[in-house]
Scaffold this motif. Sequence first.
Motif, PDB file in Angstrom:
ATOM      1  N   UNK A  48       0.856  -1.179   0.000  1.00 30.62           N
ATOM      2  CA  UNK A  48       0.000   0.000   0.000  1.00 30.62           C
ATOM      3  C   UNK A  48       0.894   1.232   0.000  1.00 30.62           C
ATOM      4  N   UNK A  49       0.255   2.399   0.116  1.00 29.08           N
ATOM      5  CA  UNK A  49       1.025   3.641   0.213  1.00 29.08           C
ATOM      6  C   UNK A  49       1.724   3.762   1.563  1.00 29.08           C
ATOM      7  N   UNK A  50       1.377   2.880   2.486  1.00 31.36           N
ATOM      8  CA  UNK A  50       1.878   2.991   3.862  1.00 31.36           C
ATOM      9  C   UNK A  50       3.269   2.365   3.972  1.00 31.36           C
ATOM     10  N   UNK A  58       0.201   5.472  14.703  1.00 31.55           N
ATOM     11  CA  UNK A  58       0.767   4.437  15.558  1.00 31.55           C
ATOM     12  C   UNK A  58       1.262   3.259  14.743  1.00 31.55           C
ATOM     13  N   UNK A  59       1.619   3.526  13.474  1.00 31.36           N
ATOM     14  CA  UNK A  59       2.127   2.450  12.611  1.00 31.36           C
ATOM     15  C   UNK A  59       1.020   1.621  11.988  1.00 31.36           C
ATOM     16  N   UNK A  66       0.989  -3.099   9.052  1.00 32.74           N
ATOM     17  CA  UNK A  66       2.167  -2.330   9.433  1.00 32.74           C
ATOM     18  C   UNK A  66       2.803  -1.692   8.205  1.00 32.74           C
ATOM     19  N   UNK A  67       3.604  -0.668   8.494  1.00 33.17           N
ATOM     20  CA  UNK A  67       4.336  -0.020   7.416  1.00 33.17           C
ATOM     21  C   UNK A  67       5.232  -1.074   6.776  1.00 33.17           C
ATOM     22  N   UNK A  68       5.140  -1.229   5.451  1.00 34.11           N
ATOM     23  CA  UNK A  68       5.790  -2.391   4.844  1.00 34.11           C
ATOM     24  C   UNK A  68       7.307  -2.233   4.701  1.00 34.11           C
ATOM     25  N   UNK A 355      12.203  -7.357   2.140  1.00 29.97           N
ATOM     26  CA  UNK A 355      11.309  -6.834   3.188  1.00 29.97           C
ATOM     27  C   UNK A 355      11.838  -7.136   4.586  1.00 29.97           C
ATOM     28  N   UNK A 356      12.505  -8.293   4.735  1.00 27.07           N
ATOM     29  CA  UNK A 356      12.852  -8.731   6.097  1.00 27.07           C
ATOM     30  C   UNK A 356      14.328  -8.540   6.460  1.00 27.07           C
TER      31      UNK A 356
END
Length: 401
Positions: A48-50, A58-59, A66-68, A355-356
């Motif tokens: 997403x855009x997040x 609050x994330x 969560x923010x990716x 990502x991780x």
Amino acid sequence: MTTKETASIGAFEFLSGESVPNFEIAYETYGDFTGDNAVLVCHALTGSAHVARRPDSGGQTAGQARAWWGDVVGPGKAIDTTEYYVICANVPGSCYGTTGPASENPETGEPYGTDYPPVTVGDWTRAQRRLLDALGVGRLHAVIGGSVGGMNVLDWLRRFPDDVERAGAVATAARLDAQCLALDTIARRAITGDPNWNGGHYYGGPGPEEGLARARQIGHIMYLSKASMGRKFGRRSAGREAVREEPPDPAAAFFPYREVESYLDYQADKFTDRFDANSYLYLTRAMDDFDLAAGYESDADALAAFEGELLLLSFTGDWHFTVDQAESLAGACREAAVDIAHHVVESDHGHDAFLVEPEKVGPPLSNLLEEGLAGRAITDTVPESDEQTEFAPVHTSLFSE
Ligand SMILES: CC(=O)SCCNC(=O)CCNC(=O)[C@H](O)C(C)(C)COP(=O)(O)OP(=O)(O)OC[C@H]1O[C@@H](n2cnc3c(N)ncnc32)[C@H](O)[C@@H]1OP(=O)(O)O
Ligand SMILES: N[C@@H](CCO)C(=O)O
């Protein structure tokens, strides 16, 4: 300053020729725009855009827990939002605020469903360009993205080569290989074969959750590696207390419910809560369709007009977008005299390493933004001596060791 907004850009004509009136793009921005510090971040398939944590949320954001890339983008992070004006927009076809299949079709008052136009990676880039125009952002300091978001980056370089100074294409390729196309096909058939899919017009009734769950499980396996799956689950049984998602058939009840099965059930459950099945169909088709060379003579020809710097990041454990594919793209860039570095990251995490493993992804991206390809954290498969470096073997197939 951070902003979470929706921009109305008027009618949007897709590359298919079909139009959607009153097109809306959900986006977030982080940091302050100074005129030459804009960094567009392109999200992966179900993102997403997040992209970064926000003090006001609050994330958390609806639908995406969560923010990716919260450990890569933010104040003091590799993509430092105290220095750069970071923009991330939800792509057309998705379900996180940008007009998509689940949005209302003004002609019918019902959700578009499969009346939504076919969407391509090129449409994502064109929509992003429209958003940036609305925000008053001309040339980008950088465009960065991972996975199919990396394809989005490559599309920027061929479609708007003069608008980008630096690019970071992470865990991506010029096109998917046949094995991944095959798995995506089966995933889509799991959705369209679910009786609740109803030709894509299921909103307001039971949705194709079973099909979407199977589709995501197939996808999720593509994002892991043999090594990471072995480490996480091995062949272990989940134990008697584990709750099976579905009651097993009588014969299966004799055999263990394994941790790997429990994990996939858990992930599928989380996913069906947050994602729309039609969006999954549209976005995987966009990914499958992407071919950098389409409309050009070759990958080199597609990128020849780009005069900025391009960093390719690939991961040794990634069999979705392999090191070999990235190296082939790097070769095309060298042929086109594009200023490029191909930085190979040692990892056994599989595709989702980007990502991780922020500690491995962050430094080269930070260097790219600050110093360009000369940054010390950036390595290249062709060092200055012009000799080919060695990189670790990758899992080239789902089925081979
Ligand atoms: C742009 C984008 O990236 S899109 C958004 C992010 N990406 C995705 O959602 C892709 C799919 N998901 C993933 O690939 C991963 O879950 C990531 C990348 C988000 C995180 O990876 P990791 O940190 O390695 O977490 P991992 O894959 O091990 O999952 C951990 C979760 O599985 C659960 N879990 C682990 N083992 C088991 C098991 N045997 N049985 C059931 N559940 C299990 C954990 O309890 C944990 O739950 P939680 O998420 O509610 O805390
Ligand atoms: N984990 C990623 C996969 C594609 O990179 C996503 O769900 O978007």
